[in-house]
Design a protein around this motif. Structure first.
Motif, PDB file in Angstrom:
ATOM      1  N   LEU A 220      94.689-105.620  67.089  1.00 14.59           N
ATOM      2  CA  LEU A 220      94.204-104.246  67.242  1.00 14.59           C
ATOM      3  C   LEU A 220      95.306-103.189  67.127  1.00 14.59           C
ATOM      4  CD1 LEU A 220      91.708-102.534  67.546  1.00 14.59           C
ATOM      5  CD2 LEU A 220      91.873-102.805  70.025  1.00 14.59           C
ATOM      6  N   PRO A 221      96.488-103.364  67.722  1.00 18.65           N
ATOM      7  CA  PRO A 221      97.530-102.332  67.539  1.00 18.65           C
ATOM      8  C   PRO A 221      97.906-102.101  66.076  1.00 18.65           C
ATOM      9  CG  PRO A 221      98.084-103.746  69.381  1.00 18.65           C
ATOM     10  CD  PRO A 221      96.896-104.371  68.698  1.00 18.65           C
ATOM     11  N   ALA A 222      97.985-103.166  65.277  1.00 14.58           N
ATOM     12  CA  ALA A 222      98.306-103.002  63.852  1.00 14.58           C
ATOM     13  C   ALA A 222      97.184-102.258  63.129  1.00 14.58           C
ATOM     14  CB  ALA A 222      98.546-104.363  63.207  1.00 14.58           C
ATOM     15  N   PHE A 223      95.932-102.561  63.486  1.00 15.13           N
ATOM     16  CA  PHE A 223      94.781-101.856  62.910  1.00 15.13           C
ATOM     17  C   PHE A 223      94.844-100.371  63.247  1.00 15.13           C
ATOM     18  CE2 PHE A 223      90.552-100.069  63.401  1.00 15.13           C
ATOM     19  CZ  PHE A 223      89.950-100.377  62.192  1.00 15.13           C
ATOM     20  N   LEU A 224      95.100-100.058  64.521  1.00 18.85           N
ATOM     21  CA  LEU A 224      95.178 -98.665  64.947  1.00 18.85           C
ATOM     22  C   LEU A 224      96.313 -97.934  64.251  1.00 18.85           C
ATOM     23  CD1 LEU A 224      94.584 -99.102  68.767  1.00 18.85           C
ATOM     24  CD2 LEU A 224      92.994 -98.122  67.101  1.00 18.85           C
ATOM     25  N   ASP A 225      97.478 -98.565  64.135  1.00 19.27           N
ATOM     26  CA  ASP A 225      98.625 -97.919  63.483  1.00 19.27           C
ATOM     27  C   ASP A 225      98.350 -97.631  62.015  1.00 19.27           C
ATOM     28  OD1 ASP A 225     100.034 -97.899  65.847  1.00 19.27           O
ATOM     29  OD2 ASP A 225     101.209 -99.693  65.366  1.00 19.27           O
ATOM     30  N   HIS A 226      97.550 -98.485  61.370  1.00 19.00           N
ATOM     31  CA  HIS A 226      97.245 -98.289  59.947  1.00 19.00           C
ATOM     32  C   HIS A 226      96.165 -97.223  59.738  1.00 19.00           C
ATOM     33  CE1 HIS A 226      97.004 -99.340  55.706  1.00 19.00           C
ATOM     34  NE2 HIS A 226      95.686 -99.295  55.842  1.00 19.00           N
ATOM     35  N   PHE A 227      95.059 -97.321  60.481  1.00 23.65           N
ATOM     36  CA  PHE A 227      93.918 -96.435  60.261  1.00 23.65           C
ATOM     37  C   PHE A 227      93.911 -95.184  61.143  1.00 23.65           C
ATOM     38  CE2 PHE A 227      92.396-100.483  58.574  1.00 23.65           C
ATOM     39  CZ  PHE A 227      91.957-100.073  57.327  1.00 23.65           C
ATOM     40  N   PHE A 228      94.620 -95.217  62.264  1.00 28.01           N
ATOM     41  CA  PHE A 228      94.699 -94.086  63.193  1.00 28.01           C
ATOM     42  C   PHE A 228      96.158 -93.906  63.627  1.00 28.01           C
ATOM     43  CE2 PHE A 228      90.514 -96.027  63.626  1.00 28.01           C
ATOM     44  CZ  PHE A 228      89.681 -94.951  63.411  1.00 28.01           C
ATOM     45  N   PRO A 229      97.026 -93.530  62.687  1.00 30.54           N
ATOM     46  CA  PRO A 229      98.456 -93.466  63.006  1.00 30.54           C
ATOM     47  C   PRO A 229      98.815 -92.332  63.966  1.00 30.54           C
ATOM     48  CG  PRO A 229      98.051 -92.502  60.866  1.00 30.54           C
ATOM     49  CD  PRO A 229      96.739 -93.089  61.325  1.00 30.54           C
ATOM     50  N   HIS A 230      99.942 -92.499  64.613  1.00 28.95           N
ATOM     51  CA  HIS A 230     100.492 -91.428  65.435  1.00 28.95           C
ATOM     52  C   HIS A 230     101.034 -90.344  64.507  1.00 28.95           C
ATOM     53  CE1 HIS A 230     100.120 -93.696  69.112  1.00 28.95           C
ATOM     54  NE2 HIS A 230     100.728 -94.713  68.563  1.00 28.95           N
ATOM     55  N   PRO A 231     101.149 -89.120  64.976  1.00 20.94           N
ATOM     56  CA  PRO A 231     101.697 -88.055  64.123  1.00 20.94           C
ATOM     57  C   PRO A 231     103.168 -88.320  63.788  1.00 20.94           C
ATOM     58  CG  PRO A 231     101.455 -87.281  66.381  1.00 20.94           C
ATOM     59  CD  PRO A 231     100.834 -88.639  66.325  1.00 20.94           C
ATOM     60  N   ALA A 232     103.610 -87.719  62.710  1.00 16.91           N
ATOM     61  CA  ALA A 232     105.016 -87.845  62.311  1.00 16.91           C
ATOM     62  C   ALA A 232     105.911 -87.068  63.273  1.00 16.91           C
ATOM     63  CB  ALA A 232     105.203 -87.328  60.889  1.00 16.91           C
TER      64      ALA A 232
ATOM     65  N   TRP B 146     101.682 -77.673  71.449  1.00 13.44           N
ATOM     66  CA  TRP B 146     102.201 -78.384  70.283  1.00 13.44           C
ATOM     67  C   TRP B 146     101.060 -78.883  69.401  1.00 13.44           C
ATOM     68  CZ3 TRP B 146     107.537 -78.678  70.190  1.00 13.44           C
ATOM     69  CH2 TRP B 146     108.195 -78.403  71.384  1.00 13.44           C
ATOM     70  N   GLU B 147     101.224 -78.695  68.104  1.00 15.45           N
ATOM     71  CA  GLU B 147     100.262 -79.192  67.121  1.00 15.45           C
ATOM     72  C   GLU B 147     100.820 -80.467  66.490  1.00 15.45           C
ATOM     73  OE1 GLU B 147      97.844 -77.119  63.574  1.00 15.45           O
ATOM     74  OE2 GLU B 147     100.025 -76.971  63.398  1.00 15.45           O
ATOM     75  N   PRO B 148     100.067 -81.557  66.511  1.00 11.95           N
ATOM     76  CA  PRO B 148     100.543 -82.776  65.853  1.00 11.95           C
ATOM     77  C   PRO B 148     100.580 -82.583  64.333  1.00 11.95           C
ATOM     78  CG  PRO B 148      98.689 -83.241  67.319  1.00 11.95           C
ATOM     79  CD  PRO B 148      98.783 -81.758  67.181  1.00 11.95           C
ATOM     80  N   VAL B 149     101.597 -83.123  63.693  1.00 12.80           N
ATOM     81  CA  VAL B 149     101.721 -83.074  62.232  1.00 12.80           C
ATOM     82  C   VAL B 149     101.406 -84.478  61.710  1.00 12.80           C
ATOM     83  CG1 VAL B 149     103.275 -82.691  60.297  1.00 12.80           C
ATOM     84  CG2 VAL B 149     103.473 -81.276  62.366  1.00 12.80           C
ATOM     85  N   PRO B 150     100.297 -84.631  60.953  1.00 16.73           N
ATOM     86  CA  PRO B 150      99.924 -85.962  60.466  1.00 16.73           C
ATOM     87  C   PRO B 150     101.007 -86.582  59.593  1.00 16.73           C
ATOM     88  CG  PRO B 150      98.147 -84.381  60.138  1.00 16.73           C
ATOM     89  CD  PRO B 150      99.360 -83.601  60.542  1.00 16.73           C
ATOM     90  N   PRO B 151     101.029 -87.924  59.523  1.00 17.01           N
ATOM     91  CA  PRO B 151     102.064 -88.599  58.736  1.00 17.01           C
ATOM     92  C   PRO B 151     101.880 -88.449  57.230  1.00 17.01           C
ATOM     93  CG  PRO B 151     100.522 -90.202  59.622  1.00 17.01           C
ATOM     94  CD  PRO B 151     100.162 -88.863  60.219  1.00 17.01           C
ATOM     95  N   SER B 152     100.669 -88.111  56.776  1.00 19.92           N
ATOM     96  CA  SER B 152     100.418 -87.896  55.344  1.00 19.92           C
ATOM     97  C   SER B 152      99.180 -87.029  55.193  1.00 19.92           C
ATOM     98  CB  SER B 152     100.224 -89.230  54.612  1.00 19.92           C
ATOM     99  OG  SER B 152      98.948 -89.775  54.903  1.00 19.92           O
TER     100      SER B 152
ATOM    101  N   ALA C 174      95.014 -84.231  62.296  1.00 22.32           N
ATOM    102  CA  ALA C 174      95.194 -84.296  63.745  1.00 22.32           C
ATOM    103  C   ALA C 174      94.197 -83.330  64.375  1.00 22.32           C
ATOM    104  CB  ALA C 174      96.619 -83.923  64.118  1.00 22.32           C
ATOM    105  N   LEU C 175      93.509 -83.794  65.404  1.00 22.60           N
ATOM    106  CA  LEU C 175      92.511 -82.973  66.084  1.00 22.60           C
ATOM    107  C   LEU C 175      93.072 -82.507  67.414  1.00 22.60           C
ATOM    108  CD1 LEU C 175      89.425 -85.287  65.472  1.00 22.60           C
ATOM    109  CD2 LEU C 175      90.174 -83.332  64.109  1.00 22.60           C
ATOM    110  N   GLY C 176      93.063 -81.209  67.643  1.00 20.92           N
ATOM    111  CA  GLY C 176      93.498 -80.689  68.925  1.00 20.92           C
ATOM    112  C   GLY C 176      94.984 -80.417  68.998  1.00 20.92           C
ATOM    113  N   VAL C 177      95.427 -80.100  70.202  1.00 19.95           N
ATOM    114  CA  VAL C 177      96.826 -79.796  70.483  1.00 19.95           C
ATOM    115  C   VAL C 177      97.220 -80.490  71.782  1.00 19.95           C
ATOM    116  CG1 VAL C 177      96.818 -77.575  69.273  1.00 19.95           C
ATOM    117  CG2 VAL C 177      96.187 -77.666  71.688  1.00 19.95           C
ATOM    118  N   VAL C 178      98.518 -80.477  72.073  1.00 17.16           N
ATOM    119  CA  VAL C 178      99.045 -81.070  73.303  1.00 17.16           C
ATOM    120  C   VAL C 178      99.818 -79.988  74.043  1.00 17.16           C
ATOM    121  CG1 VAL C 178     100.575 -82.830  74.259  1.00 17.16           C
ATOM    122  CG2 VAL C 178      99.229 -83.347  72.221  1.00 17.16           C
ATOM    123  N   GLY C 179      99.601 -79.871  75.345  1.00  9.79           N
ATOM    124  CA  GLY C 179     100.315 -78.903  76.165  1.00  9.79           C
ATOM    125  C   GLY C 179     101.356 -79.588  77.026  1.00  9.79           C
ATOM    126  N   THR C 180     102.514 -78.959  77.173  1.00  5.99           N
ATOM    127  CA  THR C 180     103.572 -79.471  78.039  1.00  5.99           C
ATOM    128  C   THR C 180     104.101 -78.332  78.905  1.00  5.99           C
ATOM    129  OG1 THR C 180     105.367 -79.035  76.463  1.00  5.99           O
ATOM    130  CG2 THR C 180     104.288 -81.193  76.322  1.00  5.99           C
TER     131      THR C 180
END
Length: 104
Positions: free
Chosen positions: A43-55, A72-78, A83-89
């Motif tokens: 499952l982790p390999a599947f998630l990394d391929h089809f639902f990757p983390h932002p670059a 912060w706005e996530p920047v997709p890897p390609s 990326a949906l939404g934002v992250v607050g810190t």
């Protein structure tokens, strides 16, 4: 299984939100045998391929006060992902990439 948040949630307090939308990815064969919530080795390999983390993340807003907030706005890897939404810190430091996943 793994949950992928869809979008962002804003809270007026520090309490956990009561509602939110998430997409659950389940390994059907494993879920039937071991029960929901158990993640297979594949499952982790599947998630990394089809639902990757932002670059990376791009800071899109900040509030500097006694309670600072950085958004912060996530920047997709390609271009194949969004990326949906934002992250607050509360610090001027980019969030961990693992906080978010992108979708096709």
């Amino acid at each position: 299984s793994a949950f992928i948040p869809l979008g962002h949630i804003a809270c007026a307090t520090l309490k956990s939100p009561r509602q939110g939308k998430a997409f659950e990815v389940v390994d059907g064969d494993r879920a039937r045998f071991f029960g929901r919530g158990v993640m297979s080795e594949e499952l982790p390999a599947f998630l990394d391929h089809f639902f990757p983390h932002p670059a990376r993340f791009r800071q899109v807003w900040q509030q500097l006060s006694n309670r600072p907030l950085f958004v912060w706005e996530p920047v997709p890897p390609s271009e194949d992902f969004v990326a949906l939404g934002v992250v607050g810190t509360s610090e001027d430091q980019e969030p961990a990439r693992e906080e978010v996943r992108c979708v096709p």
